[in-house]
Design an enzyme around this catalytic site. Structure first.
Site, PDB file in Angstrom:
ATOM      1  CB  SER A 128      96.240 -50.842-137.747  1.00  0.00           C
ATOM      2  OG  SER A 128      97.223 -50.452-139.204  1.00  0.00           O
ATOM      3  CE  LYS A 182      92.980 -47.681-138.583  1.00  0.00           C
ATOM      4  NZ  LYS A 182      92.844 -47.520-140.036  1.00  0.00           N
ATOM      5  CG  HIS A 185      98.026 -46.287-138.209  1.00  0.00           C
ATOM      6  ND1 HIS A 185      97.819 -46.770-139.546  1.00  0.00           N
ATOM      7  CD2 HIS A 185      98.582 -46.799-137.867  1.00  0.00           C
ATOM      8  CE1 HIS A 185      98.065 -48.342-139.745  1.00  0.00           C
ATOM      9  NE2 HIS A 185      99.060 -47.696-138.457  1.00  0.00           N
ATOM     10  CG  ASN A 186      94.544 -45.342-141.596  1.00  0.00           C
ATOM     11  OD1 ASN A 186      95.315 -46.077-140.758  1.00  0.00           O
ATOM     12  ND2 ASN A 186      93.881 -45.529-142.783  1.00  0.00           N
ATOM     13  CD  GLU A 189      98.381 -48.168-144.048  1.00  0.00           C
ATOM     14  OE1 GLU A 189      97.487 -48.471-145.270  1.00  0.00           O
ATOM     15  OE2 GLU A 189      98.222 -48.203-143.074  1.00  0.00           O
TER      16      GLU A 189
END
Length: 481
Positions: A128, A182, A185-186, A189
């Protein structure tokens, strides 16, 4: 001297990771399906570096020191499998394939197991930070076959972002753990970006502020507890002028794209029965934005409420700041709660404090209060929900009134705030001792004999009532999502 690592896929992320590795003294061999891209890279950004260009997979593999590391920076899905199939006959026992794309974690589970069976080590790693992060230090989240970690660790930790001397890269866990983290995380986001956009619309459409005024507000917010990469770039975007001197942001079409990781996060939350409401609404907000032509028609038939704001703008700006901060906490709380459930369901053994540390630098969602998240999990590794940590209890109490004012402003002026609103509903629901699910269970039992538990009986005992007098005593089977 043979190369330390090979990289396949010279798009923006791939090229910048290669240059980052070169800066740290690693010799990198590169390959791209369109071989002219390799030549252009060597004649351009990689000129006068240690980077080695190859025009075939055979040449790439032959150029690598043993154990050979081949990193894929290609489109997730079938393309990854195609490259794995082509690479396996060229590799030897103990060699390593790294997938640095946004692959679905279940695909990484499958690939790790299949390659382990033939003595090839596989790592699925989240990367990232976008173009800038890849070039100067991303957040890297590796998982897969741990036997490969000592080999790739020196490279990954050297090129990752560093905060207070610590690399924003640490082993996440077996199989698809890296890609799972991840993915979440996205999802966070997606939530962060939607929240900022809702604050932006309340400030612009609700309070009538122009881009320069909002630039000043976001710049000021970036100095306090909202300090983060996304707030920083929002301030920069609002200050950017087009060739005619007018704000460029006002000329950008309001249709958002997405690549699927936010959707995957929402689907997984449904699979695990975890309320990920804010991130779900953020995905749907992008879907709604994509229906531009339909929205234009609807605006003519279903005109919005035209009430203008009246009141103290400074007070309301502070309320919007509170809403942004509180809802942002909800976004992280929901994301970490999902990871906690996934860790149990999939045996991932995630370390939430370490994950927070990995996200402090390099990545898109890096923000000031990730240190507070780390401290919360250090104090209690078994913390059920971030909202129960002392720091966040106090933060939510302080932001509560302003948050509600901002949501009410949106309702009164007809400005949609799906993420602000859903976050507030989750917060109110989470701290409500008795929800109306008692009536819902009665309804389910009435029409489908789905049974219910009683407040005056031990948990785990289920009852059925013949509500109509002619329904019988047979109950439906019970299961929990």
């Amino acid at each position: 001297m043979k190369a330390n690592i090979g990289l396949i896929g010279l798009a923006v992320m791939g090229q910048n990771l290669v240059l980052n590795m070169n800066d740290h003294g690693f010799k990198v061999a590169v390959y791209n399906r369109t071989t002219s891209t390799v030549d252009e890279f060597l004649d351009g950004p990689a000129k006068d570096t240690l980077v080695v260009g190859t025009h075939s997979l055979e040449a790439l593999v032959d150029s690598l020191a043993s154990p050979r590391i081949v990193m894929l920076m290609v489109k997730a899905g079938e393309v990854v499998d195609q490259y794995i199939d082509k690479l396996v006959p060229l590799l030897s026992a103990g060699d390593i394939i790294v997938d640095g794309g946004n692959s679905l974690f279940t695909d990484t589970n499958r690939r790790t197991a299949a390659l382990k069976a033939i003595n090839i080590n596989y790592i699925g790693t989240g990367v990232s930070g976008g173009e800038e992060g890849a070039r100067h230090g991303p957040s890297i989240m590796p998982g897969g076959n741990k036997a490969a970690w000592p080999v790739v660790k020196p490279i990954f930790q050297a090129i990752s972002a560093h905060v207070e001397g610590d690399p924003c890269c640490e082993w996440v866990g077996e199989n698809g753990a890296g890609h799972y983290v991840k993915m979440v995380h996205n999802g966070i986001e997606y939530g962060d970006m939607q929240l900022i956009c809702e604050a932006y619309q309340l400030l612009s459409e609700g309070l009538g502020l122009n881009a320069d005024e909002m630039h000043a507000i976001f710049s000021e917010w970036n100095k306090g507890e909202l300090s983060s990469y996304l707030i920083e770039i929002t301030a920069a975007i609002l200050a950017y002028k087009d060739e005619d001197g007018l704000p460029l942001v006002d000329k950008i079409l309001d249709t958002a794209g997405q690549k699927g990781t936010g959707k995957w996060t929402g689907i997984n939350a449904l699979d695990l029965g975890i309320p990920l409401t804010l991130i779900g609404e953020s995905v749907f907000a992008r879907c709604l934005s994509a229906q531009k032509s339909e929205r234009v028609k609807a605006a003519q038939v279903l005109p919005k409420h035209t009430q203008a704001f009246s009141g103290d703008k400074k007070v309301m700006i502070e309320a919007i700041r509170d809403a942004l901060y509180a809802a942002k906490i909800i976004s992280y709380a929901q994301g970490f709660r999902l990871m906690r459930e996934a860790s149990k369901e999939y045996n991932l053994s995630l370390n939430y404090g370490e994950i927070a540390l990995m996200w402090r630098g390099g990545c898109i969602i890096r923000s000031q209060f990730l240190n507070d998240i780390k401290q919360a999990y250090t104090g209690n590794p078994e913390l059920e929900n971030l909202l129960l940590a002392d720091f966040f209890v106090d933060a939510m109490k302080q932001a509560d009134t302003g948050w509600r004012k901002a949501v009410v402003l949106g309702i009164e002026l007809g400005i949609p705030t799906p993420a602000f609103s859903s976050a507030l509903a989750y917060y109110d629901g989470y701290r409500t001792e008795r929800l109306p699910a008692n009536l819902l269970q009665a309804q389910r039992d009435y029409f489908g004999a789905h049974t219910y538990e009683r407040t005056d009986k031990p948990r785990g005992e289920f009852f059925h009532t013949d509500w109509t007098g002619h329904g019988g005593k047979t109950a439906s089977s019970t299961y929990t999502v």
